[in-house]
Design a protein around this motif. Structure first.
Motif, PDB file in Angstrom:
ATOM      1  N   ARG A 206      12.196 -11.372   6.784  1.00 39.19           N
ATOM      2  CA  ARG A 206      12.260 -12.480   5.823  1.00 39.19           C
ATOM      3  C   ARG A 206      11.983 -12.025   4.395  1.00 39.19           C
ATOM      4  NH1 ARG A 206       8.602 -17.063   7.832  1.00 39.19           N
ATOM      5  NH2 ARG A 206       9.909 -18.352   6.519  1.00 39.19           N
ATOM      6  N   PHE A 207      11.345 -10.880   4.233  1.00 40.89           N
ATOM      7  CA  PHE A 207      11.035 -10.374   2.887  1.00 40.89           C
ATOM      8  C   PHE A 207      11.398  -8.893   2.880  1.00 40.89           C
ATOM      9  CE2 PHE A 207       7.308  -9.531  -0.287  1.00 40.89           C
ATOM     10  CZ  PHE A 207       8.226  -9.260  -1.289  1.00 40.89           C
ATOM     11  N   LEU A 208      12.369  -8.537   2.063  1.00 38.08           N
ATOM     12  CA  LEU A 208      12.788  -7.142   1.977  1.00 38.08           C
ATOM     13  C   LEU A 208      12.484  -6.599   0.589  1.00 38.08           C
ATOM     14  CD1 LEU A 208      16.283  -7.245   3.746  1.00 38.08           C
ATOM     15  CD2 LEU A 208      14.105  -6.497   4.703  1.00 38.08           C
ATOM     16  N   LEU A 209      11.821  -5.456   0.556  1.00 32.36           N
ATOM     17  CA  LEU A 209      11.645  -4.733  -0.700  1.00 32.36           C
ATOM     18  C   LEU A 209      12.615  -3.562  -0.617  1.00 32.36           C
ATOM     19  CD1 LEU A 209       8.276  -3.706  -2.348  1.00 32.36           C
ATOM     20  CD2 LEU A 209      10.213  -2.142  -2.223  1.00 32.36           C
ATOM     21  N   ALA A 233       6.277  -6.746   3.324  1.00 24.51           N
ATOM     22  CA  ALA A 233       7.741  -6.707   3.221  1.00 24.51           C
ATOM     23  C   ALA A 233       8.264  -5.547   4.067  1.00 24.51           C
ATOM     24  CB  ALA A 233       8.157  -6.501   1.760  1.00 24.51           C
ATOM     25  N   ALA A 234       9.508  -5.642   4.501  1.00 21.86           N
ATOM     26  CA  ALA A 234      10.152  -4.505   5.155  1.00 21.86           C
ATOM     27  C   ALA A 234      10.874  -3.699   4.073  1.00 21.86           C
ATOM     28  CB  ALA A 234      11.136  -4.985   6.207  1.00 21.86           C
ATOM     29  N   LEU A 235      10.786  -2.386   4.165  1.00 16.39           N
ATOM     30  CA  LEU A 235      11.408  -1.520   3.158  1.00 16.39           C
ATOM     31  C   LEU A 235      12.857  -1.239   3.528  1.00 16.39           C
ATOM     32  CD1 LEU A 235      10.720   0.229   0.584  1.00 16.39           C
ATOM     33  CD2 LEU A 235      10.554   2.157   2.181  1.00 16.39           C
ATOM     34  N   THR A 236      13.754  -1.459   2.591  1.00 14.30           N
ATOM     35  CA  THR A 236      15.165  -1.122   2.795  1.00 14.30           C
ATOM     36  C   THR A 236      15.655  -0.341   1.577  1.00 14.30           C
ATOM     37  OG1 THR A 236      15.770  -3.290   1.891  1.00 14.30           O
ATOM     38  CG2 THR A 236      15.726  -3.085   4.292  1.00 14.30           C
ATOM     39  N   ALA A 237      16.919   0.068   1.594  1.00 14.86           N
ATOM     40  CA  ALA A 237      17.410   0.905   0.502  1.00 14.86           C
ATOM     41  C   ALA A 237      18.923   0.804   0.352  1.00 14.86           C
ATOM     42  CB  ALA A 237      17.026   2.359   0.750  1.00 14.86           C
ATOM     43  N   SER A 238      19.380   1.218  -0.820  1.00 17.57           N
ATOM     44  CA  SER A 238      20.825   1.348  -1.046  1.00 17.57           C
ATOM     45  C   SER A 238      21.293   2.667  -0.440  1.00 17.57           C
ATOM     46  CB  SER A 238      21.132   1.294  -2.538  1.00 17.57           C
ATOM     47  OG  SER A 238      20.558   2.422  -3.169  1.00 17.57           O
ATOM     48  N   ILE A 334       4.895 -13.865   2.990  1.00 19.50           N
ATOM     49  CA  ILE A 334       6.210 -13.957   3.633  1.00 19.50           C
ATOM     50  C   ILE A 334       6.415 -12.671   4.423  1.00 19.50           C
ATOM     51  CG2 ILE A 334       8.676 -14.227   3.199  1.00 19.50           C
ATOM     52  CD1 ILE A 334       7.833 -15.109   0.332  1.00 19.50           C
ATOM     53  N   SER A 335       6.715 -12.759   5.682  1.00 15.39           N
ATOM     54  CA  SER A 335       6.937 -11.520   6.437  1.00 15.39           C
ATOM     55  C   SER A 335       8.060 -11.717   7.425  1.00 15.39           C
ATOM     56  CB  SER A 335       5.660 -11.098   7.134  1.00 15.39           C
ATOM     57  OG  SER A 335       5.213 -12.132   7.976  1.00 15.39           O
TER      58      SER A 335
END
Ligand SMILES: Cc1cc2nc3c(=O)[nH]c(=O)nc-3n(C[C@H](O)[C@H](O)[C@H](O)COP(=O)(O)OP(=O)(O)OC[C@H]3O[C@@H](n4cnc5c(N)ncnc54)[C@H](O)[C@@H]3O)c2cc1C
Length: 335
Positions: A206-209, A233-238, A334-335
């Motif tokens: 629900r929350f992405l950094l 937050a869950a970590l994501t990337a380009s 938010i998680s």
């Protein structure tokens, strides 16, 4: 020929969320297509999902007990064909997922159905018109489905909002019909291999950094990994960050990786290239942080700040230190 037939998905005994998105897609054209929305579940013990599926807003459930616990493409395809023959739906919806794609093309070809994959929206213009992703580079296509034959569409997850659960379950009489089916499996499930421990399903978070090339290097990534942890937050990337090997591929966001639909997408040091933006369309709120005021990400952001992402990290970290990690005034991260 009338009505919409939805192919529900389950895995390991759990209904998959995309089933409810398919039900929403069906509801969006139900009046124009005419006839009922039927949801079909083909798995070893489909009866266990009756209540959940009824809440999806189906007029009728078609339960086909499968011979296998896990999806077996041959069994599911043959069972779906049997249902199509019996119910004569005008439209069949399956998910554009690994499982859906293992079944839908064969069924469409064998039954001579109008067929479109990767569908992101459906509208009615004297007949069905489906919009679909036509390439990995952002090209979209609209296709009209001829009215003289049923159509089968695979719907891209995240394209339709799942309906709120129905207030009252369907009356028992119209609730579920069980259909016998005996086609033999053509493969044998040996086992699943789970992703490495600690991995998250980013499509559900629900929350992405999310960090882009602006993060600089692997050390920068570790910095934001810690921050993401403290922010729940869950970590994501380009893609460039993934391709550099700084973050596992399962965290990649974009059209050639994963589409996400968090409540909040915090994009740090991401320029907002079209392939990346294609993956974040489903986000409720996009917050962009970039040192370049002309960065295209700002054109899709709900909130933006022209600031160095490391300065932002310093500021947030200070705030977290002061507040003992509860940065949210209502105390519910938010998680
Ligand atoms: C067929 C194809 C498929 C693709 N699929 C995907 C995909 O699925 N997902 C994806 O992400 N990309 C994909 N790409 C790549 C895509 O085209 C872009 O190259 C990529 O998204 C750019 O990543 P980026 O924004 O991190 O990097 P860049 O475009 O290099 O942007 C970095 C940004 O960081 C900012 N910045 C730099 N330093 C800082 C700082 N200290 N603080 C704040 N901001 C800073 C810069 O101003 C810049 O805007 C695909 C490309 C192709 C050709």
């Amino acid at each position: 020929v009338s009505g919409v037939l939805v192919l529900a998905e389950s895995r390991g005994g759990e209904l998959r969320g995309v089933t409810f998105e398919l039900a929403a897609a069906a509801a969006s054209v139900r009046d124009q297509v005419g006839g009922p929305v039927r949801v079909a579940l083909i798995e070893r013990d489909p009866g266990r999902h009756t209540d959940a599926l009824a809440a999806a807003g189906a007029d009728e459930l078609l339960l086909v007990p499968g011979v296998t616990e896990h999806l077996e493409a041959n069994v599911t395809a043959r069972a779906l064909e049997m249902l199509i023959d019996a119910e004569q739906p005008a439209l069949v919806l399956a998910a554009h997922t690994v499982d859906g794609l293992g079944v839908a093309p064969a069924v469409a070809a064998r039954r001579g159905l109008g067929f479109a994959t990767n569908v992101t929206s459906i509208r009615w213009d004297g007949g069905l018109v489906a919009r679909r992703r036509a390439s990995d580079a952002g090209l979209e296509e609209e296709v009209a489905l001829p009215g003289d034959r049923p159509a089968l569409l695979t719907v891209r997850p995240g394209s339709f909002a799942a309906p709120a659960p129905a207030r009252a379950p369907l009356p028992p009489a119209s609730r579920a019909r069980e259909r016998a089916h005996t086609d033999a499996a053509a493969t044998e499930h040996i086992g699943f291999r789970q992703p490495a421990a600690g991995e998250v399903e980013i499509a559900r978070a629900r929350f992405l950094l999310s960090v882009g090339r602006g993060v600089g290097d692997a050390e920068g990534v570790r910095r934001f990994e810690q921050l993401a942890g403290r922010l729940h937050a869950a970590l994501t990337a380009s893609r460039p960050v993934i391709d550099a090997g700084w973050i596992p591929r399962t965290r990649s966001v974009g059209q050639s990786s994963r589409a996400v639909k968090p409540r909040v997408y915090l994009a740090l040091g991401i320029s907002g290239a079209v392939p990346h933006l294609a993956g974040i369309r489903g986000a409720d709120t996009v917050i962009a942080v970039n040192t370049d005021p002309e960065a295209p990400i700002f054109s899709v952001a709900d909130y933006g700040a022209v600031v160095d992402m490391f300065e932002l990290a310093d500021g947030l970290t200070r705030r977290l230190d002061q507040t003992g990690d509860s940065v949210y005034s209502n105390g519910s991260p938010i998680s």
